[in-house]
Design a protein around this motif. Structure first.
Motif, mmCIF file in Angstrom:
data_model
loop_
_atom_site.group_PDB
_atom_site.id
_atom_site.type_symbol
_atom_site.label_atom_id
_atom_site.label_comp_id
_atom_site.label_asym_id
_atom_site.label_seq_id
_atom_site.Cartn_x
_atom_site.Cartn_y
_atom_site.Cartn_z
ATOM 1 N N PRO A 509 0.254 -16.427 -8.395
ATOM 2 C CA PRO A 509 1.029 -15.254 -8.015
ATOM 3 C C PRO A 509 1.833 -14.712 -9.204
ATOM 4 O O PRO A 509 1.950 -15.376 -10.237
ATOM 5 C CB PRO A 509 1.952 -15.784 -6.929
ATOM 6 C CG PRO A 509 2.162 -17.219 -7.309
ATOM 7 C CD PRO A 509 0.852 -17.684 -7.899
ATOM 8 N N ALA A 510 2.395 -13.525 -9.001
ATOM 9 C CA ALA A 510 3.261 -12.920 -10.013
ATOM 10 C C ALA A 510 4.364 -12.147 -9.307
ATOM 11 O O ALA A 510 4.118 -11.481 -8.298
ATOM 12 C CB ALA A 510 2.471 -11.994 -10.925
ATOM 13 N N LEU A 511 5.569 -12.266 -9.832
ATOM 14 C CA LEU A 511 6.698 -11.488 -9.330
ATOM 15 C C LEU A 511 7.005 -10.398 -10.340
ATOM 16 O O LEU A 511 7.270 -10.682 -11.515
ATOM 17 C CB LEU A 511 7.925 -12.380 -9.119
ATOM 18 C CG LEU A 511 9.169 -11.678 -8.565
ATOM 19 C CD1 LEU A 511 8.919 -11.180 -7.144
ATOM 20 C CD2 LEU A 511 10.377 -12.611 -8.591
ATOM 21 N N THR A 519 8.466 -7.062 -6.411
ATOM 22 C CA THR A 519 7.198 -7.112 -5.695
ATOM 23 C C THR A 519 6.495 -8.428 -6.012
ATOM 24 O O THR A 519 6.216 -8.721 -7.182
ATOM 25 C CB THR A 519 6.299 -5.929 -6.109
ATOM 26 O OG1 THR A 519 7.014 -4.704 -5.882
ATOM 27 C CG2 THR A 519 5.016 -5.914 -5.301
ATOM 28 N N LEU A 520 6.236 -9.224 -4.970
ATOM 29 C CA LEU A 520 5.520 -10.488 -5.117
ATOM 30 C C LEU A 520 4.051 -10.244 -4.796
ATOM 31 O O LEU A 520 3.710 -9.825 -3.694
ATOM 32 C CB LEU A 520 6.100 -11.550 -4.184
ATOM 33 C CG LEU A 520 5.392 -12.908 -4.155
ATOM 34 C CD1 LEU A 520 5.388 -13.552 -5.543
ATOM 35 C CD2 LEU A 520 6.056 -13.839 -3.135
ATOM 36 N N VAL A 521 3.185 -10.498 -5.779
ATOM 37 C CA VAL A 521 1.746 -10.297 -5.619
ATOM 38 C C VAL A 521 1.081 -11.668 -5.597
ATOM 39 O O VAL A 521 1.216 -12.455 -6.541
ATOM 40 C CB VAL A 521 1.160 -9.450 -6.767
ATOM 41 C CG1 VAL A 521 -0.325 -9.188 -6.526
ATOM 42 C CG2 VAL A 521 1.915 -8.139 -6.912
ATOM 43 N N TYR A 522 0.370 -11.958 -4.522
ATOM 44 C CA TYR A 522 -0.346 -13.232 -4.380
ATOM 45 C C TYR A 522 -1.682 -12.944 -3.721
ATOM 46 O O TYR A 522 -1.738 -12.251 -2.697
ATOM 47 C CB TYR A 522 0.468 -14.213 -3.537
ATOM 48 C CG TYR A 522 -0.279 -15.482 -3.191
ATOM 49 C CD1 TYR A 522 -0.856 -16.263 -4.191
ATOM 50 C CD2 TYR A 522 -0.412 -15.901 -1.875
ATOM 51 C CE1 TYR A 522 -1.547 -17.423 -3.873
ATOM 52 C CE2 TYR A 522 -1.090 -17.059 -1.559
ATOM 53 C CZ TYR A 522 -1.656 -17.822 -2.550
ATOM 54 O OH TYR A 522 -2.348 -18.971 -2.241
ATOM 55 N N HIS A 523 -2.753 -13.475 -4.286
ATOM 56 C CA HIS A 523 -4.065 -13.170 -3.722
ATOM 57 C C HIS A 523 -4.177 -13.637 -2.273
ATOM 58 O O HIS A 523 -4.726 -12.928 -1.433
ATOM 59 C CB HIS A 523 -5.180 -13.786 -4.563
ATOM 60 C CG HIS A 523 -6.542 -13.498 -4.004
ATOM 61 N ND1 HIS A 523 -7.025 -12.209 -3.870
ATOM 62 C CD2 HIS A 523 -7.507 -14.317 -3.504
ATOM 63 C CE1 HIS A 523 -8.238 -12.251 -3.336
ATOM 64 N NE2 HIS A 523 -8.543 -13.516 -3.098
ATOM 65 N N ILE A 584 2.854 -8.801 -1.222
ATOM 66 C CA ILE A 584 1.475 -8.308 -1.131
ATOM 67 C C ILE A 584 0.504 -9.478 -1.224
ATOM 68 O O ILE A 584 0.640 -10.333 -2.105
ATOM 69 C CB ILE A 584 1.173 -7.309 -2.267
ATOM 70 C CG1 ILE A 584 2.074 -6.076 -2.156
ATOM 71 C CG2 ILE A 584 -0.300 -6.893 -2.264
ATOM 72 C CD1 ILE A 584 2.048 -5.194 -3.398
ATOM 73 N N THR A 585 -0.470 -9.534 -0.321
ATOM 74 C CA THR A 585 -1.571 -10.490 -0.420
ATOM 75 C C THR A 585 -2.891 -9.771 -0.185
ATOM 76 O O THR A 585 -2.928 -8.613 0.240
ATOM 77 C CB THR A 585 -1.450 -11.632 0.605
ATOM 78 O OG1 THR A 585 -1.557 -11.096 1.933
ATOM 79 C CG2 THR A 585 -0.142 -12.381 0.448
ATOM 80 N N GLY A 586 -3.972 -10.470 -0.451
ATOM 81 C CA GLY A 586 -5.314 -9.987 -0.152
ATOM 82 C C GLY A 586 -6.090 -11.092 0.526
ATOM 83 O O GLY A 586 -5.620 -11.729 1.446
#
Length: 645
Positions: A509-511, A519-523, A584-586
Motif C-alpha cells: 500500500p501507499a499513503l 489517501t490510502l491506496v491498497y490493491h 481506495i482498494t481494488g
C-alpha cells in the motif's frame, strides 16, 4: 519439459528466454540443480533471464531423477503457449491521440450517486450509474535465506516525468526504496514486536480512560503458567526450548513469528502473579494481546487465545453477551485486541490451572469517532480506477477509449465535460496488466503473452490521458513486483515505458497526500483473508475495508492468502498519524462505495470482463467504471460508467 522450466521461473517472479531454457535442458549437471544455482546467482536487477544468466552445473548425479520428480509434481500441467521473453525492452509506441468515432454517440447523462449506507447497516452493492453526479465546482485547469520475496529490489519512488512528485502531492508512506527484508530470524521478532507495540499503545489509552485495571497476561494467569491440557498448551510452551535456528521452508510462519514475541520480548519483572495480586474473581480487569487462536465451542460461544510478551490467556466470549460476541466474530488471527472481563475457574473442572477469562468487552484499535476528513483548498477532482488488466482478452478497450475521450473533453454534454475539466489526478489501484503465469491456464485468456508488451500497451493507453492530469500508479498481485506485501513500486524497466505519461509510481500500500487530502491506496488482496468473516463478501468490497480500519492493519493474518514480507517494522499498520481521509482498494472487480467514521471507502471495479475463474466462482464483475471524488467538497463520490455508447 520446456513448460516445467518456464513454470519454475514464473513462480519465482521471472520470465525466461528460449535460449536460457535450452541451456538449462542441455546442462550436464541436471535441470533441477541448474535451476537452483541460477536462481541463487541472479542479479537483483534481473527481470528476464537470458542465456548469460544460466549457471552451468558440472555433471553430477541426480539430474535426470530430479527432473522426473519435478514432472511428477507437475502432473496435469497444460501447455503454456507463452511467448518467451527476450532481454530487449521494446521501445514505447508514440502516444495515440484519443480517437473520435465516426458514429455519433449520445452525451453522458448526469445522475447523483447513491448515498453510502451507514457503517452499522448491511452495505448494499451500489447501483452503478450511467454517468456523473451533480456538477461540482471546477476550474479550467521460516525464515530461510532462499525467500525470494525478501530479495526483490525496490526502486526509488520516482515519477516519469517529472522525477519528483509535484508540490501538491506528498508520498507519506511507501515501502519503495526502504525495504530491508532479508528473511532473517530477528526480522520476524522485530516485525511482530513493532506491530504489538504500536497497536497495543492505542488500545492501552482506551483502557486507561475507562479506569479498568490493565494487567499483563502472566499476572492474570496463575503464576504466569498457561492453561494445561494438550488443546490449551500455548505455542510458547510448546516451542520455548525447541525453536530451530534456521527454519525449514515448511515451518508454520504464523506459529514461528508469534512464538518469537514470547521468547525474546523483555520480561517485566515488576509484574505480580495472580496469587500476589490477589485478584478477586469479581474484579473487572483488562489485557491486551495478539490473537493466536479463535474457535467456536460446542455451545456456540467463542473461545479466543491471546498472547502478550509474558504469556497467553484463554478467554471465553458468551453468546449471551451480544455486543462482545458480535465483535468476536470479526476477530482475525494475529490481530491485536484488548479484552476486559473477569477470571474464573472452568465450570466442572477442579484443576487449579484450568481457568478462563470471561470477556465483558472487546476493544479494537479502531478509527477515532472524532476523525474529520481533510479537504483541498482548491476545486479539483480525483478519478479512481483499478484492475485494468491490459493484456487480457477481456480488457474493455472500447470502454477505455470512452474514458479517455471524456477526460479529453471530447465526449459528453456540457456538464459532463465540465467535470472532466476539473480532474487533476487519476489513481490506479493495481493490476495494471494481466501478467504471465499468475493462475493456471492464464495463457488461454491472454491477448498479449509477453509481459513487456503488456506494459508497453498499457503505457500507450495511459498516454491518451491529458498530460495535465497526474496519474498515480500502485501495483497489484498481477504486476511485475514481488508478491509479498508491502510491495514496492514497479521497477525502472517498466516505469521507463511510461515516459510519455505524467505518472508517479508508488508501492502497495501507499499513503499519499493529494492537495491536502490523505489517501490510502491498497490493491486489496487481503480481501481473500477477510472473507472468512461471516459478514464480509466479495460482492460488498467495502465490508472488508471497514474491518481493516477497525483493526488498523492492512493484512493482519500471517501465513494466510497474502504473503507478508517480515520487514523489521510492520509497514501495514495504520498508525495515529496515518489515518486516511479516502481509502481506495481494488482486486475484487466489483464497485463499492461507503463511509466509515468520516473516511470515504472506494472500490472502483475493473476494466476487465468476467474471466473463466470468476465464472466458476459465480463472481460477476462490474467493469468499465471509474469513481469521481471532489477533493474540495468531499461530497459523496460518483460512479461513472463507460461501458455503453
Amino acid at each position: 519439459m520446456d513448460n516445467i522450466i518456464i513454470r519454475r521461473f514464473v513462480e519465482e517472479g521471472y520470465n525466461i528466454s528460449p535460449e536460457a531454457v535450452k541451456a538449462i535442458k542441455e546442462s550436464e549437471g541436471g535441470v533441477e540443480d541448474t535451476i537452483k544455482k541460477t536462481l541463487d546467482a541472479l542479479d537483483e536487477t534481473t527481470f528476464v533471464i537470458g542465456r548469460e544468466h544460466i549457471v552451468i552445473s558440472a555433471c553430477g548425479k541426480g539430474g535426470k531423477d530430479k527432473i522426473t520428480d519435478m514432472e511428477s509434481r507437475e502432473v496435469g500441467l497444460k501447455e503454456f503457449g507463452l511467448t518467451a521473453q527476450t532481454r530487449q525492452v521494446p521501445e514505447p509506441t508514440p502516444p495515440i491521440p484519443p480517437s473520435i468515432r465516426e458514429v455519433e454517440e449520445p452525451p453522458l447523462k448526469l445522475k447523483k450517486a447513491e448515498t453510502p449506507p451507514p457503517a452499522t447497516e448491511k452495505i448494499q452493492p451500489p447501483q452503478v450509474l450511467e454517468a456523473v453526479s451533480k456538477t461540482c465546482q471546477t476550474s479550467n485547469s521460516t525464515v530461510p535465506q532462499n525467500f525470494q520475496f525478501c530479495k526483490t529490489p525496490e526502486a526509488a519512488p520516482t515519477s516519469n516525468p517529472p522525477s519528483n512528485p509535484p508540490s501538491d502531492i506528498k508520498v507519506l508512506k511507501d515501502i519503495t526504496s526502504i525495504s530491508t527484508c532479508t528473511g532473517e530470524y530477528d526480522e520476524f521478532v522485530d516485525h511482530f514486536r513493532h506491530r504489538y507495540d504500536k497497536l497495543s499503545a492505542i488500545i492501552r489509552r482506551k483502557i486507561n480512560a475507562s479506569n479498568i485495571s490493565l494487567r499483563s497476561i502472566s499476572s492474570i494467569n496463575n503464576g504466569g503458567q498457561p492453561p494445561a491440557g494438550p488443546e490449551n498448551q500455548g505455542i510458547s510452551r510448546r516451542l520455548r526450548n525447541s525453536v530451530p535456528q534456521t527454519y525449514p521452508k515448511t515451518f508454520g510462519f504464523r506459529t514461528v513469528a508469534k512464538s518469537l514475541i514470547l521468547q525474546t520480548y523483555p520480561k517485566r519483572s515488576a509484574l505480580r502473579t495472580v496469587a500476589e495480586s490477589q485478584i478477586p474473581q469479581t474484579q473487572n480487569i483488562a489485557a491486551i494481546g495478539i490473537v493466536s487462536n479463535a474457535r467456536e465451542t460446542a455451545k456456540g460461544n467463542k473461545l479466543i487465545t491471546i498472547e502478550d510478551m509474558s504469556g497467553e490467556l484463554l478467554a471465553l466470549v458468551s453468546r449471551s453477551n451480544q455486543t462482545a460476541f458480535k465483535a468476536s466474530e470479526s476477530i482475525m488471527l494475529d490481530e491485536i485486541v484488548g479484552i476486559t472481563g473477569t477470571m474464573g475457574n472452568t465450570r466442572g473442572n477442579t484443576r487449579n490451572d484450568s481457568r478462563l477469562f470471561f470477556v465483558n468487552n472487546i476493544i479494537l484499535p479502531d478509527i477515532p469517532a472524532s476523525h474529520r476528513p481533510g479537504r483541498s483548498n482548491k476545486p479539483v477532482n480525483l478519478l479512481v480506477i483499478s484492475d485494468t488488466h491490459v493484456g487480457s482478452d477481456t480488457f474493455m478497450e472500447d470502454a477505455w477509449e470512452r474514458l479517455t475521450r471524456w477526460l479529453n473533453q471530447d465526449l459528453g454534454d456540457e456538464a459532463a465535460r465540465g467535470l472532466a475539466a476539473g480532474v487533476g489526478y487519476v489513481i490506479v489501484a493495481g493490476d495494471i496488466v494481466d501478467g504471465i503465469g499468475v493462475y493456471p491456464n492464464q495463457e488461454r485468456e491472454l491477448s498479449i503473452k509477453d509481459i513487456y508488451e503488456q506494459y508497453s500497451r498499457a503505457a500507450e493507453l495511459f498516454s491518451q490521458i491529458p498530460r495535465g492530469i497526474k496519474i498515480i500508479i500502485s501495483p497489484g498481485n498481477h504486476d511485475a513486483v514481488r508478491q509479498a506485501e508491502p510491495q514496492p513500486a514497479l521497477p525502472e524497466e517498466i516505469r521507463s515505458l511510461f515516459k510519455n505519461c505524467n505518472t508517479l509510481f508508488v508501492g502497495n500500500p501507499a499513503l499519499i497526500e493529494i492537495s491536502g487530502v490523505k489517501t490510502l491506496v491498497y490493491h486489496g488482496r487481503s480481501m481473500e483473508d477477510f472473507v472468512a468473516l461471516p459478514h464480509v463478501t466479495y460482492d460488498e468490497p467495502t465490508t472488508f475495508m471497514t474491518e481493516i480500519l477497525k483493526c488498523r492493519h492492512i493484512s493482519p493474518t500471517y501465513g494466510g492468502r497474502v504473503s507478508i514480507a517480515p520487514e523489521s517494522s510492520d509497514h501495514l499498520i495504520i498508525d495515529e498519524s496515518e489515518i486516511p481521509d479516502i481509502f481506495i482498494t481494488g482486486h475484487g472487480h466489483i464497485v463499492g462505495l461507503s463511509d466509515y467514521r468520516g473516511i470515504t471507502l472506494i472500490n472502483p471495479g475493473a476494466w476487465q470482463g468476467q474471466t473463466e475463474f470468476q465464472r466458476q466462482r459465480n463472481i460477476t464483475p462490474t467493469p468499465g467504471r471509474a469513481v469521481l471524488v471532489n477533493l474540495h467538497t468531499m461530497e459523496k463520490p460518483t460512479v461513472l460508467e463507460f461501458m455503453s455508447s
